[in-house]
Design an enzyme around this catalytic site. Structure first.
Site, PDB file in Angstrom:
ATOM      1  N   TYR A 142      -6.910  -3.385  21.549  1.00 17.14           N
ATOM      2  CA  TYR A 142      -5.598  -3.477  22.190  1.00 17.14           C
ATOM      3  C   TYR A 142      -5.700  -3.388  23.715  1.00 17.14           C
ATOM      4  CZ  TYR A 142      -3.534  -2.770  17.545  1.00 17.14           C
ATOM      5  OH  TYR A 142      -3.186  -2.891  16.234  1.00 17.14           O
ATOM      6  N   LYS A 191     -15.936  -0.833  10.342  1.00 17.71           N
ATOM      7  CA  LYS A 191     -16.327  -2.104   9.727  1.00 17.71           C
ATOM      8  C   LYS A 191     -17.773  -2.341  10.163  1.00 17.71           C
ATOM      9  CE  LYS A 191     -15.305  -5.879   7.414  1.00 17.71           C
ATOM     10  NZ  LYS A 191     -15.169  -5.863   5.937  1.00 17.71           N
ATOM     11  N   ASP A 223     -11.794  -2.127   4.739  1.00 13.50           N
ATOM     12  CA  ASP A 223     -11.182  -2.858   3.616  1.00 13.50           C
ATOM     13  C   ASP A 223     -11.129  -1.967   2.382  1.00 13.50           C
ATOM     14  OD1 ASP A 223     -13.901  -3.082   4.048  1.00 13.50           O
ATOM     15  OD2 ASP A 223     -14.094  -5.115   3.318  1.00 13.50           O
ATOM     16  N   ASP A 247      -3.799   1.806  13.451  1.00 14.94           N
ATOM     17  CA  ASP A 247      -2.443   1.269  13.519  1.00 14.94           C
ATOM     18  C   ASP A 247      -2.024   0.787  12.124  1.00 14.94           C
ATOM     19  OD1 ASP A 247      -0.097   0.194  14.370  1.00 14.94           O
ATOM     20  OD2 ASP A 247      -0.964  -1.419  15.563  1.00 14.94           O
ATOM     21  N   ASP A 251       0.269   3.068   8.963  1.00 19.36           N
ATOM     22  CA  ASP A 251       1.514   2.534   8.394  1.00 19.36           C
ATOM     23  C   ASP A 251       1.423   2.474   6.871  1.00 19.36           C
ATOM     24  OD1 ASP A 251       2.740   2.299  10.787  1.00 19.36           O
ATOM     25  OD2 ASP A 251       3.287   0.191  10.562  1.00 19.36           O
TER      26      ASP A 251
END
Ligand code: NAD
Length: 359
Positions: A142, A191, A223, A247, A251
């Site tokens: 980001y 990852k 994942d 992020d 959620d």
């Protein structure tokens, strides 16, 4: 003790929910002899309307001068057409950055009283869960180099992720410190089968973990983590991850609790000052109707007492009162489900919590 708190109420339901968190803090002040001085500042759409910018300098200065910040939420359809630096959300990114808030703490737990709102299988929900998501907040993709360029297939856009050892080390330390006070388990999400930043992430997290021999540390690919959160969230205690993975996963974690209106968050840096806010947005669809659930913001205020002011008993008082009110069957519209209960308004729910705190 005396504390100066900057209130950034923002847009939509922001003013209602922050106003109710203030009422709860005033009750804490009365019961425990603390003085909370509140000062309000503009950010988001309301600041664009009043000052032409989503984050006026006065707000930055006021937050920097405060002991801590409580934020409602920013944004709404009125400002959706604006672009780039004028968007209300810019205020949040910039505030986090000027306050040096690189850690985002998001607890997600299933209230047994609200089990029917949990979208997971009954056999999974029955086990309950109580996890703390620790998300890196000021680094990663980001904030990396980005742009548009001519690529192999014509015009393309790109974003890049970079993580320094320092950034990984300091967020890992937050996670291990938190785990020491909870279930002594850290799951680090990355990852590493694909990304170099993840391989460095994994190496540094384990290096930091050596300083915490009583805390179990395991790695999980992102994942798989997305699946495991649905399959068996009870396996997690503290989860630490990068800005983007955090992020998305936070959620997901919030969704399996059943309601967005219940979940608080804390953003912290090196000092004690933090920014505390509900995880939901400004809910323009219900703004001004009294339907907003104030609990996420009230619990954010409890997190402020715990993490910024080290007022553990006071934080417990609020959290226990929220538990008791939910266990007693009181509901706002977002969590009423099929219960047939008449939902309370935002103010009425706060009245119930304050009544409970007085018992
Ligand atoms: P939202 O979280 O505002 O709302 C999603 C749904 O949840 C809506 O139906 C809303 O009514 C409901 N909801 C949210 N909070 C609730 C509460 N406390 N009580 C009861 N119901 C609640 O997300 P959205 O609709 O995607 O976004 C609305 C605006 O908020 C957008 O402008 C978005 O950019 C902004 N936003 C701000 C933040 C922030 O300030 N941190 C975070 C997310 C979204």
């Amino acid at each position: 003790m005396e504390y100066n708190i900057a209130l950034v109420k923002g847009d939509g339901i922001g003013p209602e929910i922050v106003g109710n968190a203030v009422r709860v803090l005033e009750e804490i002040g009365r019961q425990y002899g603390h003085t909370f001085n509140f000062k309000s500042y503009l950010a988001g759409g309301c600041a664009i309307d009043a000052c032409g910018t989503p984050l006026p300098q006065e707000t930055i200065d006021g937050c920097l001068a405060s002991d801590s910040v409580i934020l409602g939420a920013v944004g709404g359809p009125k400002w959706d057409g604006l672009s780039g630096d004028l968007r209300p959300e810019k205020a949040l990114l910039k505030l986090r950055s000027v306050l040096g808030l690189y850690t985002n703490l998001r607890p997600a737990r299933l209230y047994q009283a609200l089990r029917e709102a949990c979208p997971l299988k009954e056999s999974t929900a029955e086990k309950g869960f109580d996890l703390l998501m620790v998300r890196e907040l000021t680094g990663g993709i980001y904030f990396g180099e980005r742009g548009y360029r001519e690529g192999k297939f014509g015009p393309e856009a790109y974003d890049t992720e970079a993580y320094s050892e320092l950034e990984i080390r300091r967020i890992a330390r937050v996670a291990f410190e938190a785990a020491k006070k909870r279930g002594s388990k850290v799951t680090s999400i990355d990852k590493a089968n694909v990304l170099d930043t993840s391989r460095l992430w994994r190496k540094i997290v384990h290096e930091v973990g050596m300083d915490y021999p009583t805390v179990e540390c395991t790695d999980m690919l992102v994942d798989n983590a997305a699946m495991q959160l649905i399959r068996d969230p009870s396996q997690f205690d503290v989860v630490v991850t990068t800005n983007m993975f955090g992020d998305i996963l936070s959620d997901e974690a919030s969704q399996i609790t059943g309601s967005i209106g219940l979940l608080p968050s804390a953003s912290l840096g090196d000092g004690t000052r933090g920014m505390y806010e509900p995880i939901h947005g400004s809910a323009p669809d219900i703004a001004g109707t009294g339907k907003a659930n104030p609990i996420a913001t009230i619990l954010s205020a409890a997190m402020m007492l715990r993490y910024s002011f080290d007022l553990q008993a006071e934080a417990n008082k609020i959290e226990t009162a929220v538990d008791a009110v939910l266990n007693a069957g009181w509901r706002t519209a977002d969590i009423v489900g099929d219960s047939g209960v008449t939902p309370l308004t935002c103010d009425q729910m706060t009245d119930k919590i304050i009544e409970e705190m007085r018992k």
